[in-house]
Design a protein around this motif. Structure first.
Motif, PDB file in Angstrom:
ATOM      1  N   VAL A  83     -46.379 -20.313  24.618  1.00 57.20           N
ATOM      2  CA  VAL A  83     -45.398 -20.837  23.660  1.00 57.20           C
ATOM      3  C   VAL A  83     -45.021 -19.766  22.641  1.00 57.20           C
ATOM      4  O   VAL A  83     -43.835 -19.561  22.344  1.00 57.20           O
ATOM      5  N   GLY A  84     -46.025 -19.074  22.114  1.00 60.30           N
ATOM      6  CA  GLY A  84     -45.764 -18.048  21.098  1.00 60.30           C
ATOM      7  C   GLY A  84     -44.921 -16.907  21.622  1.00 60.30           C
ATOM      8  O   GLY A  84     -43.925 -16.521  20.999  1.00 60.30           O
ATOM      9  N   VAL A  85     -45.286 -16.356  22.771  1.00 58.52           N
ATOM     10  CA  VAL A  85     -44.546 -15.222  23.338  1.00 58.52           C
ATOM     11  C   VAL A  85     -43.124 -15.627  23.687  1.00 58.52           C
ATOM     12  O   VAL A  85     -42.155 -14.918  23.366  1.00 58.52           O
ATOM     13  N   SER A  86     -42.966 -16.774  24.339  1.00 61.22           N
ATOM     14  CA  SER A  86     -41.635 -17.222  24.748  1.00 61.22           C
ATOM     15  C   SER A  86     -40.727 -17.482  23.545  1.00 61.22           C
ATOM     16  O   SER A  86     -39.552 -17.100  23.545  1.00 61.22           O
ATOM     17  N   VAL A 100     -42.224 -21.400  10.557  1.00 59.89           N
ATOM     18  CA  VAL A 100     -43.104 -22.465  10.061  1.00 59.89           C
ATOM     19  C   VAL A 100     -43.823 -23.151  11.221  1.00 59.89           C
ATOM     20  O   VAL A 100     -45.046 -23.323  11.200  1.00 59.89           O
ATOM     21  N   VAL A 101     -43.082 -23.538  12.248  1.00 58.01           N
ATOM     22  CA  VAL A 101     -43.701 -24.268  13.354  1.00 58.01           C
ATOM     23  C   VAL A 101     -44.650 -23.380  14.154  1.00 58.01           C
ATOM     24  O   VAL A 101     -45.692 -23.834  14.638  1.00 58.01           O
ATOM     25  N   LEU A 102     -44.331 -22.100  14.271  1.00 54.82           N
ATOM     26  CA  LEU A 102     -45.236 -21.186  14.968  1.00 54.82           C
ATOM     27  C   LEU A 102     -46.541 -21.004  14.197  1.00 54.82           C
ATOM     28  O   LEU A 102     -47.640 -21.018  14.775  1.00 54.82           O
ATOM     29  N   LEU A 103     -46.439 -20.844  12.885  1.00 53.49           N
ATOM     30  CA  LEU A 103     -47.637 -20.648  12.072  1.00 53.49           C
ATOM     31  C   LEU A 103     -48.498 -21.908  12.017  1.00 53.49           C
ATOM     32  O   LEU A 103     -49.733 -21.829  12.101  1.00 53.49           O
ATOM     33  N   VAL A 247     -42.494 -27.214  26.796  1.00 55.13           N
ATOM     34  CA  VAL A 247     -42.259 -27.825  28.107  1.00 55.13           C
ATOM     35  C   VAL A 247     -42.711 -26.884  29.225  1.00 55.13           C
ATOM     36  O   VAL A 247     -43.456 -27.273  30.131  1.00 55.13           O
ATOM     37  N   GLY A 248     -42.267 -25.625  29.166  1.00 59.97           N
ATOM     38  CA  GLY A 248     -42.633 -24.668  30.203  1.00 59.97           C
ATOM     39  C   GLY A 248     -44.127 -24.387  30.234  1.00 59.97           C
ATOM     40  O   GLY A 248     -44.757 -24.405  31.294  1.00 59.97           O
TER      41      GLY A 248
END
Length: 360
Positions: A83-86, A100-103, A247-248
């Motif tokens: 998720v982070g890389v994509s 914000v959502v990543l952190l 999702v992926g």
């Protein structure tokens, strides 16, 4: 990251402008996260097996779960990496919602990792003491809520929308902060409680995240939001990339987590994914719709609350075992039947949530 590169390259060839389209970047985000999960998954499973990072099984749980002992866990790290890389590759890195959502997702993952580490490596069956786990979640949740409140540009960003009613909303004001905190932390723990069977939690997460792609796109598009009667919140469209990545990554993880599971998510994945969904719901102002679409998470949580309350007050249990999925196992349902039926219920609830786009 790649969006910035594409912007630079458009001066040499206009064809690179196609990467400005949010729909294309969302699709690429899904595919990128899926590829990372499928490619890295086998290596991670071998690593977890090598270092004997296996699941411990409750002695008071269903007997059928005894065969799961030793199955590699902490596989949620695979989801977080994908998720982070994509998201970093295809998202707009100048967008505050993305960061914000990543952190929040990463920090809740850290709390889950500490809990898993204590259980598996240090062999402490309690894991991270509950009050410390809740404290960690609370600190992250409150900081995120305060940041979103103080950086809100319009009043629409702090209003509570009422599903199925056009132009019906409640101005939360300063109460937005505790409300957002409750949604983020509550959803995190609800997903964690649901993560008890092979693939049971990850598929509802995928389905809800997929639905949030549509809500994020509508909320972040001035034309669609006006047509459907939703408040326009600039920048939330980029959350499509993040939701698509869930999702992926989730589908890729399910490849290994489906019954019988080769790897378990662990708290590192469950706490993080729940917080991610809660944060997205807060940003696109669809907290009540999350309550509908994530009905399985709600029911599982309520079953635990009722079980504990009933036992403390009357000395009797309502269910054979809580959370609810264990109740049906002890009633004789095979594990795959419980899982698939919970998935089907989630599909119906997600469709009901999507219906709120038009039924207003």
């Amino acid at each position: 990251m790649l969006l910035l590169l594409a912007d630079y390259l458009t001066q040499y060839h206009t064809g690179f402008g196609v990467f400005q389209y949010l729909t294309l970047r969302t699709i690429l985000g899904v595919l990128t996260a899926l590829f990372i999960s499928l490619a890295v998954g086998p290596c991670m499973i071998r690593y977890l097996k090598r270092y004997q990072l296996g699941q411990s099984v409750r002695s008071d749980g269903p007997e059928t779960h005894l065969v799961k002992a030793g199955t590699p866990t902490m596989g949620g790290l695979l989801i977080l990496v994908a998720v982070g890389v994509s998201t970093l590759l295809w998202g707009d890195l100048n967008n505050r919602f993305i960061w914000v959502v990543l952190l929040v997702t990463a920090l809740f993952g850290v709390v889950g990792w500490i809990d898993d580490y204590k259980k598996i490596v240090e062999k402490d069956p309690r894991g991270l003491i509950a009050r410390y786990k809740y404290l960690g979640q609370s600190i992250v949740g409150i900081i995120a809520a305060i940041f979103l409140y103080t950086t809100a540009v319009t009043t629409a960003e702090t209003e509570l929308l009422i599903p199925f009613f056009k132009n019906a909303s409640i101005t939360l004001g300063i109460f937005y902060i505790p409300f957002a905190y409750f949604v983020i932390v509550g959803t995190s723990n609800a997903v964690n409680l649901t993560d008890g069977l092979d693939g049971l939690a990850i598929m509802p997460c995928v389905l809800v995240a997929g639905a949030f792609i549509i809500f994020a796109y509508v909320t972040g598009n001035v034309n669609f939001s006006d047509y459907l009667g939703f408040p326009y919140i600039a920048g939330t469209g980029e959350l499509c990339i993040f939701c698509g990545s869930i999702v992926g990554a989730g589908l890729g993880f399910l490849w290994f987590n489906t019954y019988p599971a080769q790897v378990f998510m662990g708290d590192i994945g469950a706490l993080a994914l729940g917080a991610a969904l809660g944060t997205v719901a807060v940003m696109v102002r669809q907290e009540l719709v999350l309550f509908i679409m994530g009905g399985i998470f709600v029911i599982e949580t309520v079953s635990v609350i009722l079980q504990v309350a009933s036992f403390k007050l009357t000395g009797k249990r309502i269910f054979n075992m809580a959370p609810l999925h264990h109740h049906y196992e002890l009633k004789g349902w095979p594990e795959p039947r419980v899982i698939v039926r919970f998935w089907i219920i989630t599909v119906m609830l997600v469709l009901l949530g999507l219906a709120t786009l038009k039924i207003r």
